[in-house]
Design a protein around this motif. Structure first.
Motif, PDB file in Angstrom:
ATOM      1  N   ALA A  29      15.860  -3.036  -2.049  1.00 31.88           N
ATOM      2  CA  ALA A  29      15.240  -4.143  -1.322  1.00 31.88           C
ATOM      3  C   ALA A  29      14.441  -3.649  -0.123  1.00 31.88           C
ATOM      4  O   ALA A  29      13.352  -4.148   0.172  1.00 31.88           O
ATOM      5  CB  ALA A  29      16.313  -5.125  -0.866  1.00 31.88           C
ATOM      6  N   LEU A  30      14.963  -2.637   0.563  1.00 32.11           N
ATOM      7  CA  LEU A  30      14.296  -2.131   1.758  1.00 32.11           C
ATOM      8  C   LEU A  30      13.008  -1.373   1.431  1.00 32.11           C
ATOM      9  O   LEU A  30      12.122  -1.244   2.281  1.00 32.11           O
ATOM     10  CB  LEU A  30      15.234  -1.216   2.543  1.00 32.11           C
ATOM     11  CG  LEU A  30      16.362  -1.925   3.300  1.00 32.11           C
ATOM     12  CD1 LEU A  30      17.395  -0.912   3.781  1.00 32.11           C
ATOM     13  CD2 LEU A  30      15.798  -2.713   4.482  1.00 32.11           C
ATOM     14  N   GLN A  31      12.873  -0.866   0.214  1.00 34.49           N
ATOM     15  CA  GLN A  31      11.664  -0.135  -0.158  1.00 34.49           C
ATOM     16  C   GLN A  31      10.448  -1.047  -0.257  1.00 34.49           C
ATOM     17  O   GLN A  31       9.318  -0.606  -0.044  1.00 34.49           O
ATOM     18  CB  GLN A  31      11.862   0.561  -1.501  1.00 34.49           C
ATOM     19  CG  GLN A  31      12.774   1.767  -1.443  1.00 34.49           C
ATOM     20  CD  GLN A  31      12.948   2.384  -2.815  1.00 34.49           C
ATOM     21  OE1 GLN A  31      11.982   2.818  -3.426  1.00 34.49           O
ATOM     22  NE2 GLN A  31      14.170   2.405  -3.307  1.00 34.49           N
ATOM     23  N   ARG A  32      10.675  -2.307  -0.549  1.00 34.10           N
ATOM     24  CA  ARG A  32       9.532  -3.215  -0.783  1.00 34.10           C
ATOM     25  C   ARG A  32       8.614  -3.331   0.441  1.00 34.10           C
ATOM     26  O   ARG A  32       7.398  -3.124   0.308  1.00 34.10           O
ATOM     27  CB  ARG A  32      10.064  -4.602  -1.209  1.00 34.10           C
ATOM     28  CG  ARG A  32       8.983  -5.656  -1.409  1.00 34.10           C
ATOM     29  CD  ARG A  32       8.046  -5.274  -2.544  1.00 34.10           C
ATOM     30  NE  ARG A  32       7.000  -6.251  -2.752  1.00 34.10           N
ATOM     31  CZ  ARG A  32       5.852  -6.273  -2.099  1.00 34.10           C
ATOM     32  NH1 ARG A  32       5.614  -5.387  -1.160  1.00 34.10           N
ATOM     33  NH2 ARG A  32       4.935  -7.177  -2.361  1.00 34.10           N
ATOM     34  N   PRO A  33       9.130  -3.617   1.646  1.00 32.13           N
ATOM     35  CA  PRO A  33       8.216  -3.739   2.783  1.00 32.13           C
ATOM     36  C   PRO A  33       7.574  -2.422   3.205  1.00 32.13           C
ATOM     37  O   PRO A  33       6.508  -2.407   3.802  1.00 32.13           O
ATOM     38  CB  PRO A  33       9.121  -4.284   3.908  1.00 32.13           C
ATOM     39  CG  PRO A  33      10.331  -4.828   3.223  1.00 32.13           C
ATOM     40  CD  PRO A  33      10.504  -3.986   2.003  1.00 32.13           C
ATOM     41  N   THR A  34       8.223  -1.281   2.895  1.00 27.54           N
ATOM     42  CA  THR A  34       7.704   0.009   3.337  1.00 27.54           C
ATOM     43  C   THR A  34       6.634   0.569   2.406  1.00 27.54           C
ATOM     44  O   THR A  34       5.914   1.491   2.771  1.00 27.54           O
ATOM     45  CB  THR A  34       8.836   1.057   3.412  1.00 27.54           C
ATOM     46  OG1 THR A  34       9.344   1.283   2.091  1.00 27.54           O
ATOM     47  CG2 THR A  34       9.963   0.578   4.316  1.00 27.54           C
ATOM     48  N   GLY A  35       6.544   0.010   1.200  1.00 23.16           N
ATOM     49  CA  GLY A  35       5.615   0.550   0.213  1.00 23.16           C
ATOM     50  C   GLY A  35       6.181   1.710  -0.579  1.00 23.16           C
ATOM     51  O   GLY A  35       5.538   2.215  -1.500  1.00 23.16           O
ATOM     52  N   LEU A  36       7.402   2.148  -0.262  1.00 30.76           N
ATOM     53  CA  LEU A  36       7.998   3.280  -0.966  1.00 30.76           C
ATOM     54  C   LEU A  36       8.334   2.957  -2.416  1.00 30.76           C
ATOM     55  O   LEU A  36       8.523   3.844  -3.231  1.00 30.76           O
ATOM     56  CB  LEU A  36       9.263   3.756  -0.240  1.00 30.76           C
ATOM     57  CG  LEU A  36       9.031   4.479   1.092  1.00 30.76           C
ATOM     58  CD1 LEU A  36      10.369   4.710   1.791  1.00 30.76           C
ATOM     59  CD2 LEU A  36       8.301   5.795   0.879  1.00 30.76           C
ATOM     60  N   SER A  37       8.420   1.664  -2.735  1.00 37.33           N
ATOM     61  CA  SER A  37       8.742   1.283  -4.110  1.00 37.33           C
ATOM     62  C   SER A  37       7.674   1.754  -5.089  1.00 37.33           C
ATOM     63  O   SER A  37       7.918   1.858  -6.287  1.00 37.33           O
ATOM     64  CB  SER A  37       8.910  -0.235  -4.216  1.00 37.33           C
ATOM     65  OG  SER A  37       7.760  -0.915  -3.741  1.00 37.33           O
ATOM     66  N   TYR A  38       6.468   2.033  -4.576  1.00 39.56           N
ATOM     67  CA  TYR A  38       5.390   2.474  -5.456  1.00 39.56           C
ATOM     68  C   TYR A  38       5.262   3.998  -5.497  1.00 39.56           C
ATOM     69  O   TYR A  38       4.516   4.545  -6.300  1.00 39.56           O
ATOM     70  CB  TYR A  38       4.070   1.849  -4.999  1.00 39.56           C
ATOM     71  CG  TYR A  38       4.130   0.351  -4.960  1.00 39.56           C
ATOM     72  CD1 TYR A  38       4.151  -0.401  -6.139  1.00 39.56           C
ATOM     73  CD2 TYR A  38       4.217  -0.323  -3.746  1.00 39.56           C
ATOM     74  CE1 TYR A  38       4.232  -1.786  -6.105  1.00 39.56           C
ATOM     75  CE2 TYR A  38       4.292  -1.710  -3.709  1.00 39.56           C
ATOM     76  CZ  TYR A  38       4.293  -2.434  -4.891  1.00 39.56           C
ATOM     77  OH  TYR A  38       4.390  -3.801  -4.841  1.00 39.56           O
ATOM     78  N   ALA A  39       5.989   4.680  -4.606  1.00 38.48           N
ATOM     79  CA  ALA A  39       5.895   6.143  -4.537  1.00 38.48           C
ATOM     80  C   ALA A  39       6.975   6.776  -5.402  1.00 38.48           C
ATOM     81  O   ALA A  39       7.849   7.483  -4.934  1.00 38.48           O
ATOM     82  CB  ALA A  39       6.017   6.601  -3.090  1.00 38.48           C
TER      83      ALA A  39
END
Length: 250
Positions: A104-114
């Motif tokens: 869940a925390l990756q979504r706002p950081t953009g890390l979900s796409y990395a």
């Protein structure tokens, strides 16, 4: 309530020949806790599904932050900052409690796409994960599979996951369902604290929780708005008493 973050006008939903929600006008003030209550079958969850765009209205309009979202998809309104929970706990059972929050925390950081980055790239999320776990009383469960959590703890994890998305509006569908008294008190305290910086719209059957938390209450009966006001006004409304429980509201 001049600063409304959510507004519905004439909100109606039909399923074949059955009208589940009819002509609902709702105005939710920014940075408030607004509760939807009513007897079983009153249309509360249908209103939730309409506002969060999991259902399309048959008639009427929905505005969020002044923007018409009547034709929007659920994912679109979630990205704009309105996130909901469900009566049935929605977690990744095979993953650890911490990893549920990490996703869940990756979504706002953009890390979900990395996806090509190593696990070390996510270490910066650990402090926030630990803070969320402490807030909902799940620190000792941090590295255990989420499937092994007792039901009440699963609800607490779902609440923490919703917080991790940092939404402007949280739609909570019976957040106290299945919780013990200690958990109810903890989650109630969290909701009260979060209302200082975000808006909460919730369906809740626990009237003690509603009395404590809600700034405004909308009572639904047979798919329509029966009454609206603060708890003192609602608890003294004879129509509400008769429609909701057939007796006095404690």
């Amino acid at each position: 309530m001049t600063d409304a973050i959510i507004e519905t006008r004439g909100l109606t939903r039909r399923f074949g020949g059955f009208t589940a929600v009819e002509g609902v006008d709702l105005s939710v003030a920014r940075h408030s806790v607004h509760a939807l209550i009513g007897p079983n079958g009153a249309g509360k969850t249908t209103v939730f599904n309409l506002v969060s765009k999991f259902l399309a209205p048959s008639e009427g309009s929905i505005r969020f932050n002044g923007r018409d979202i009547t034709g929007s998809k659920s994912a679109q309104v979630a990205r704009r900052g309105m996130v909901r929970s469900f009566q049935i706990s929605a977690i990744f059972g095979r993953m650890t409690v911490a990893d549920n929050l990490r996703i869940a925390l990756q979504r706002p950081t953009g890390l979900s796409y990395a996806f090509w980055r190593g696990e070390a790239a996510l270490d910066g999320l650990n402090e926030r994960i630990d803070a969320l776990l402490a807030a909902v009383g799940l620190t000792e469960w941090r590295d255990r599979p989420a499937a092994g959590l007792p039901y009440g703890r699963k609800r607490a994890l779902e609440f923490a996951t919703t917080l991790a998305l940092d939404p402007e509006v949280m739609l909570l569908d019976e957040p106290m369902a299945g919780l013990g008294q200690e958990d109810v008190a903890r989650i109630s305290d969290l909701i009260a604290a979060e209302a200082e910086r975000r808006t909460i719209l919730m369906v809740e059957h626990n009237l003690s929780v509603v009395a404590r938390l809600a700034d405004r209450i909308t009572v639904l009966a047979r798919g329509q708005v029966l009454a609206e006001g603060d708890y003192a006004q609602i608890s003294g409304n004879q129509e509400v008493i008769e429609a909701y429980i057939g007796g006095e509201i404690d």
